[in-house]
Motif scaffolding. Structure first.
Motif, PDB file in Angstrom:
ATOM      1  N   MET A 158       0.840  -1.189   0.000  1.00 52.20           N
ATOM      2  CA  MET A 158       0.000   0.000   0.000  1.00 52.20           C
ATOM      3  C   MET A 158       0.879   1.245   0.000  1.00 52.20           C
ATOM      4  N   SER A 159       0.541   2.203  -0.854  1.00 51.04           N
ATOM      5  CA  SER A 159       1.307   3.440  -0.916  1.00 51.04           C
ATOM      6  C   SER A 159       0.362   4.610  -0.692  1.00 51.04           C
ATOM      7  N   LEU A 160       0.554   5.337   0.400  1.00 45.54           N
ATOM      8  CA  LEU A 160      -0.315   6.465   0.735  1.00 45.54           C
ATOM      9  C   LEU A 160       0.411   7.766   0.415  1.00 45.54           C
ATOM     10  N   PRO A 161      -0.321   8.822   0.024  1.00 45.26           N
ATOM     11  CA  PRO A 161       0.334  10.101  -0.249  1.00 45.26           C
ATOM     12  C   PRO A 161       0.936  10.691   1.026  1.00 45.26           C
ATOM     13  N   LEU A 162       2.197  11.096   0.937  1.00 40.63           N
ATOM     14  CA  LEU A 162       2.906  11.593   2.115  1.00 40.63           C
ATOM     15  C   LEU A 162       2.702  13.090   2.283  1.00 40.63           C
ATOM     16  N   LEU A 163       2.768  13.557   3.522  1.00 40.21           N
ATOM     17  CA  LEU A 163       2.753  14.995   3.775  1.00 40.21           C
ATOM     18  C   LEU A 163       4.019  15.597   3.166  1.00 40.21           C
ATOM     19  N   PRO A 164       3.908  16.701   2.434  1.00 39.46           N
ATOM     20  CA  PRO A 164       5.058  17.217   1.696  1.00 39.46           C
ATOM     21  C   PRO A 164       6.190  17.726   2.590  1.00 39.46           C
TER      22      PRO A 164
ATOM     23  N   THR B 163       7.937   2.068  -0.129  1.00 38.76           N
ATOM     24  CA  THR B 163       6.494   2.335  -0.104  1.00 38.76           C
ATOM     25  C   THR B 163       5.875   2.231   1.293  1.00 38.76           C
ATOM     26  N   TRP B 164       6.601   1.637   2.253  1.00 35.24           N
ATOM     27  CA  TRP B 164       6.020   1.494   3.598  1.00 35.24           C
ATOM     28  C   TRP B 164       6.355   2.724   4.426  1.00 35.24           C
ATOM     29  N   PHE B 165       5.347   3.428   4.875  1.00 34.41           N
ATOM     30  CA  PHE B 165       5.535   4.570   5.772  1.00 34.41           C
ATOM     31  C   PHE B 165       4.493   4.484   6.876  1.00 34.41           C
ATOM     32  N   CYS B 166       4.897   4.896   8.070  1.00 34.75           N
ATOM     33  CA  CYS B 166       3.908   4.987   9.148  1.00 34.75           C
ATOM     34  C   CYS B 166       2.989   6.176   8.877  1.00 34.75           C
TER      35      CYS B 166
ATOM     36  N   ARG C   3      10.184   9.404  19.117  1.00 31.46           N
ATOM     37  CA  ARG C   3       9.932  10.248  20.295  1.00 31.46           C
ATOM     38  C   ARG C   3       8.782   9.701  21.128  1.00 31.46           C
ATOM     39  N   SER C   4       7.720   9.299  20.461  1.00 31.56           N
ATOM     40  CA  SER C   4       6.503   8.878  21.174  1.00 31.56           C
ATOM     41  C   SER C   4       6.546   7.420  21.604  1.00 31.56           C
ATOM     42  N   GLY C   5       7.356   6.610  20.902  1.00 30.38           N
ATOM     43  CA  GLY C   5       7.324   5.170  21.150  1.00 30.38           C
ATOM     44  C   GLY C   5       6.140   4.496  20.487  1.00 30.38           C
ATOM     45  N   VAL C   6       5.406   5.259  19.667  1.00 29.23           N
ATOM     46  CA  VAL C   6       4.189   4.733  19.025  1.00 29.23           C
ATOM     47  C   VAL C   6       4.342   4.836  17.503  1.00 29.23           C
ATOM     48  N   VAL C   7       4.295   3.699  16.843  1.00 29.10           N
ATOM     49  CA  VAL C   7       4.266   3.675  15.379  1.00 29.10           C
ATOM     50  C   VAL C   7       2.802   3.542  14.970  1.00 29.10           C
ATOM     51  N   VAL C   8       2.284   4.555  14.279  1.00 33.03           N
ATOM     52  CA  VAL C   8       0.896   4.484  13.817  1.00 33.03           C
ATOM     53  C   VAL C   8       0.906   3.714  12.505  1.00 33.03           C
ATOM     54  N   ARG C   9       0.424   2.473  12.570  1.00 26.25           N
ATOM     55  CA  ARG C   9       0.566   1.567  11.422  1.00 26.25           C
ATOM     56  C   ARG C   9      -0.488   1.865  10.357  1.00 26.25           C
ATOM     57  N   PRO C  10      -0.102   1.748   9.087  1.00 26.84           N
ATOM     58  CA  PRO C  10      -1.043   2.024   8.012  1.00 26.84           C
ATOM     59  C   PRO C  10      -1.956   0.852   7.683  1.00 26.84           C
ATOM     60  N   ASP C  11      -1.504  -0.378   7.990  1.00 33.10           N
ATOM     61  CA  ASP C  11      -2.332  -1.525   7.623  1.00 33.10           C
ATOM     62  C   ASP C  11      -3.620  -1.497   8.447  1.00 33.10           C
TER      63      ASP C  11
END
Ligand code: SF4
Ligand code: SF4
Length: 182
Positions: free
Chosen positions: A1-7, A57-60, A75-83
């Motif tokens: 899955m490829s999501l549009p990234l914040l620029p 293509t994998w980004f949190c 910093r947060s210790g939290v990876v917000v997963r896209p799946d």
């Protein structure tokens, strides 16, 4: 899955996904939780130009949706997963417990998601080489959100993590293999 990234957002010094995401590719296999051997502390990927497609293509979701800098995974210790996002589920993969878990920021954002009808899951890593544990916790967190009670929210998050950490961890069966060549 490829999501549009914040620029305007970059990973900076974060390399969490190079550790937590398992890879089982012809040119690169690494077990869940093992920092990729191509990852150089403080410098990032040493094979960046020829890294596998999955790494391109994998980004949190911190790279994708408007979350503050406090959310950066290292910093947060939290990876917000896209799946799961396509099914309306956001997974907070807590790779390290930090003060962020008790922050107003986390409470406010999760409250916003629940109000929009997004489901929220919590997940924790197991020992290196095992699958993580994960559970949808929307209904469990909702009473604290509806009461506007951040302390109860934090208590519920921590109880969920404690329970997840008692999981019967299953091996992912991935043997390390590093063969990325230009
Ligand atoms: S090849 Fe590079 S981008 Fe991919 S996991 Fe390894 S260090 Fe990270
Ligand atoms: S976890 Fe997110 S912020 Fe960190 S390196 Fe991966 S994509 Fe970048």
């Amino acid at each position: 899955m490829s999501l549009p990234l914040l620029p305007d957002r970059q990973c900076g010094g974060c390399v969490e996904c190079c550790r937590v995401i398992p890879l089982s590719l012809p040119e690169l296999s690494k077990p869940t939780g093992q920092l990729c051997a191509y990852c150089v502390d403080g410098a990032g990927c040493s094979v960046h130009a020829i890294r596998p497609q999955t790494c391109r293509t994998w980004f949190c979701l911190w790279r994708v949706i408007e979350l503050s800098d406090d959310w950066r995974p290292d910093r947060s210790g939290v990876v917000v997963r896209p799946d799961g996002i396509e099914d309306g589920v956001i997974t907070l993969f807590v790779v390290r417990r930090s003060e962020f878990l008790a922050s107003e920021e986390l409470f406010a954002v999760v409250a916003g998601w629940l109000a929009e009808g997004v489901e929220v899951a919590l997940s924790v890593p197991g020992p290196v080489g095992t699958y993580p544990a994960r559970a949808v916790v929307s209904d469990w967190l909702r009473p604290a959100v509806e009461a506007g009670d951040p302390d109860d929210f934090t208590r519920r998050v921590l109880l969920s993590l404690d329970k997840l950490e008692q999981h019967d961890w299953q091996p992912d069966g991935i043997e390390p293999r590093y063969a990325v060549t230009g």
